[in-house]
Design a protein around this motif. Structure first.
Motif, PDB file in Angstrom:
ATOM      1  N   VAL A  75       0.819  -1.210   0.000  1.00  0.00           N
ATOM      2  CA  VAL A  75       0.000   0.000   0.000  1.00  0.00           C
ATOM      3  C   VAL A  75       0.854   1.262   0.000  1.00  0.00           C
ATOM      4  CG1 VAL A  75      -1.711   1.325   1.288  1.00  0.00           C
ATOM      5  CG2 VAL A  75      -1.919  -1.144   1.132  1.00  0.00           C
ATOM      6  N   ASN A  76       1.864   1.327   0.847  1.00  0.00           N
ATOM      7  CA  ASN A  76       2.655   2.544   1.002  1.00  0.00           C
ATOM      8  C   ASN A  76       3.950   2.529   0.193  1.00  0.00           C
ATOM      9  OD1 ASN A  76       0.806   3.657   2.917  1.00  0.00           O
ATOM     10  ND2 ASN A  76       1.676   2.301   4.478  1.00  0.00           N
ATOM     11  N   ASP A  77       4.060   1.592  -0.720  1.00  0.00           N
ATOM     12  CA  ASP A  77       5.248   1.505  -1.563  1.00  0.00           C
ATOM     13  C   ASP A  77       5.033   2.366  -2.811  1.00  0.00           C
ATOM     14  OD1 ASP A  77       7.370   0.790  -3.232  1.00  0.00           O
ATOM     15  OD2 ASP A  77       7.442  -1.253  -2.454  1.00  0.00           O
ATOM     16  N   SER A  78       5.693   3.486  -2.871  1.00  0.00           N
ATOM     17  CA  SER A  78       5.475   4.431  -3.975  1.00  0.00           C
ATOM     18  C   SER A  78       6.046   3.939  -5.296  1.00  0.00           C
ATOM     19  CB  SER A  78       6.108   5.785  -3.627  1.00  0.00           C
ATOM     20  OG  SER A  78       7.508   5.644  -3.399  1.00  0.00           O
ATOM     21  N   THR A  79       6.904   2.919  -5.248  1.00  0.00           N
ATOM     22  CA  THR A  79       7.485   2.407  -6.495  1.00  0.00           C
ATOM     23  C   THR A  79       6.523   1.489  -7.241  1.00  0.00           C
ATOM     24  OG1 THR A  79       8.493   0.445  -5.448  1.00  0.00           O
ATOM     25  CG2 THR A  79       9.762   2.493  -5.422  1.00  0.00           C
ATOM     26  N   ILE A  80       5.468   1.061  -6.579  1.00  0.00           N
ATOM     27  CA  ILE A  80       4.496   0.157  -7.201  1.00  0.00           C
ATOM     28  C   ILE A  80       3.317   0.992  -7.685  1.00  0.00           C
ATOM     29  CG2 ILE A  80       2.941  -1.781  -6.808  1.00  0.00           C
ATOM     30  CD1 ILE A  80       4.960  -2.856  -4.816  1.00  0.00           C
TER      31      ILE A  80
END
Length: 595
Positions: A75-80
């Protein structure tokens, strides 16, 4: 042996650690399988929500619980990145958004899938722990002694932790393992409540049932089965039954289950875009669990459509009643099958010869056999015959059954022959079965999806009896590229069953008929099935059997000869040698396969 059983926590922890290690380390090279990308994009879109580029309109025909759990670490992974800029993002279909998410937005597929699969591994460990706890407590109630109760728990836990089929789906972003874990938890908490009714036990059992209902819609089948168990329990204690017990059972238990289901769905309230069949007037009205009900309607519509299936050389769109018995016989590890046969035989003998002795155990056995047997019986009626994975929810009950019944037999044998534990034939047989199970699982590692027992000829020959998710779910495409590099093969003719993208892995290929049919231009079919062109052919087991093709014998040329090599048991490699000099052939629009 008694000294070992006196320390069950350490042995149980070791088994759970072994299960975790087998699951995590076997993920290397395991590509995305069917369904995973659809479930994952739906869960991530739901958790991020419209404010963060997500959406809650995607319909996959399953509750949100497991999809959201699998997306929790992303959820908080900006790379995804989600494909929120594509017009399909505003539609209900998951197919194109899922493909864009995993393959079309530059996301690291291996990293994304690893993070998404970790929560399922946690669920697998939970399943094994619940099974061990349940068996130990049930055996303790049979007054077998502490060592025997510990042995029952450890035996059941070992059967779950070392089962290749459990391990296979413990590593996937799908719903089958979650359903099994939910069924184990709900069955165990209900059994505890019915054994010793109390307000805390009522609430815990209700939460267990609610969590189960947020795994998969086939969990609804357990509601009437648990209902039968409840009625039997109330009948057994009819003389001691009071209004408080009835209130707990028929009001508090289901009310807590509904509240738990609503809570794990984020207390969602919204409009029903389509009216429910029974309460059609609610169409457009704001109701709790609106998304849940819409997904339920979607799976109901999908179940009306048959799915092509394969069994023992035969093909069908409507399935066979004996599909799941055959799958169970061929994919369940042989030591587990033998222990289960012994347990069922012993129960039958107890019923026939020792009714008084059996009476005290009747409810416990009913709490295991009714959910397992009922669910299995219902499976015989379905037209969707896609894999052993649909039986995973039965296994926890059978593991507990084996654990307590085999341990009881060992305890009785010890009482008849008060020698050392090591001379107890039943106990020794149980230990040998666990060692056998462990060796079989390690032998097939890391290709747990392809596990078949010796009755099927092992994973090398299982494809002759069953395909699809039983052996071939698209998981080995990345390993095909590794094989090509190791063997100096630059290009292959490829027929693939799965959602993976050969281009992503750098596979140079000429496309053959595949499923889904995206690798070959239907207007240009260069494959001549009676005498294929020279080169290396990589053909998935499911397409090799022609399950999804009008012509099931499209790859008969290869099916009738041994493979030159295999990738993970699911992709067959064949080499066709060149004969004579190549020539140019002008067909004027005629396709090779029509000659």
């Amino acid at each position: 042996m008694r000294k070992l059983l006196a320390r069950p926590v350490w042995i149980g922890a070791l088994l759970l650690w072994a299960m975790f290690a087998l699951a995590v380390t076997s993920l290397s090279g395991e590509g995305p399988t069917f369904d995973e990308q659809g479930f994952l994009v739906r869960g991530l879109a739901y958790l991020r929500g419209p404010a963060n580029g997500g959406t809650r309109t995607i319909i996959v025909g399953h509750p949100i619980g497991l999809n959201a759990l699998n997306a929790a670490l992303l959820v908080n992974d900006s790379t995804i990145k989600l494909p929120s800029d594509d017009p399909s993002w505003q539609e209900t279909s998951f197919h194109l958004p899922a493909e864009l998410f995993l393959w079309g937005r530059g996301n690291d597929v291996a990293r994304t899938m690893f993070l998404a699969r970790v929560p399922t591994i946690w669920l697998g460990a939970l399943l094994a722990a619940v099974v061990g706890r349940w068996a130990g407590q049930m055996a303790g109630g049979w007054r077998l002694g502490r060592a025997a109760a510990n042995g029952a728990g450890l035996l059941a836990l070992a059967l779950a932790a070392l089962d290749a089929n459990i391990l296979a789906h413990t590593r996937l972003v799908t719903t089958d393992l979650g359903l099994a874990a939910g069924a184990a938890l709900a069955g165990y908490t209900l059994w505890r409540f019915l054994r010793r009714p109390s307000w805390p036990a009522t609430i815990v059992a209700g939460v267990g049932l609610g969590l189960l209902q947020n795994t998969k819609f086939t969990a609804l089948l357990f509601v009437p089965l648990f209902g039968v168990v409840i009625l039997l329990a109330l009948w057994a204690r009819r003389r001691a039954m009071d209004r408080l017990l009835l209130l707990q059972t028929f009001l508090v238990y289901p009310a807590v289950a509904l509240l738990a289901l609503w809570a794990t769905s984020g207390f969602q309230v919204g409009p029903l875009r389509a009216p429910l069949p029974v309460v059609g007037l609610l169409g457009g009205a704001a109701v709790p669990l609106a998304d849940h009900f819409e997904q339920l309607l979607a799976i109901g519509n999908r179940m009306q459509v048959g799915a092509p299936s394969f069994l023992l050389g035969r093909y069908s769109d409507t399935g066979w009643w004996y599909y799941f018995p055959v799958a169970f016989a061929l994919k369940t590890p042989l030591p587990t099958l033998l222990l289960l046969g012994f347990a069922l035989f012993r129960i039958a003998i107890s019923i026939l010869r020792r009714r008084d002795h059996f009476r005290g155990m009747a409810f416990d056995l009913a709490a295991l056999l009714i959910p397992a047997g009922g669910y299995f019986a219902i499976a015989l009626t379905t037209d969707i015959n896609l894999g052993y994975r649909h039986l995973l929810a039965v296994l926890p009950f059978l593991f507990v059954l084996i654990g307590v019944v085999v341990t009881q037999a060992a305890a009785e044998s010890a009482r008849r022959e008060p020698a050392r534990m090591g001379r107890n034939r039943v106990a020794v047989a149980a230990v040998v079965a666990v060692v056998w199970l462990a060796l079989a699982t390690v032998w097939v590692y890391p290709h747990f999806i392809a596990f078949f027992n010796l009755l099927a000829g092992g994973p090398n020959n299982g494809w002759r009896a069953l395909v699809d998710s039983n052996i071939d779910w698209g998981q080995d495409l990345g390993r095909l590229k590794t094989w090509m590099d190791e063997h100096g093969v630059v290009r292959v003719w490829l027929s693939y069953f799965g959602e993976g993208r050969p281009e992503y892995y750098g596979i140079a290929y000429d496309g053959l008929a595949s499923f889904p049919p995206r690798l070959m231009n239907p207007a240009a079919r260069p494959f001549y099935p009676h005498d294929p062109a020279p080169g290396w052919y990589a053909i998935s087991a499911t397409t090799l059997q022609g399950v999804h093709f009008d012509d099931h014998d499209q790859f008969r040329f290869f099916r009738e000869r041994p493979a030159d090599d295999k990738v993970g048991y699911s992709i067959f490699l064949y080499h066709v040698a060149q004969r004579g000099e190549p020539v140019d052939l002008l067909l004027a629009g005629t396709q090779m396969d029509s000659l």
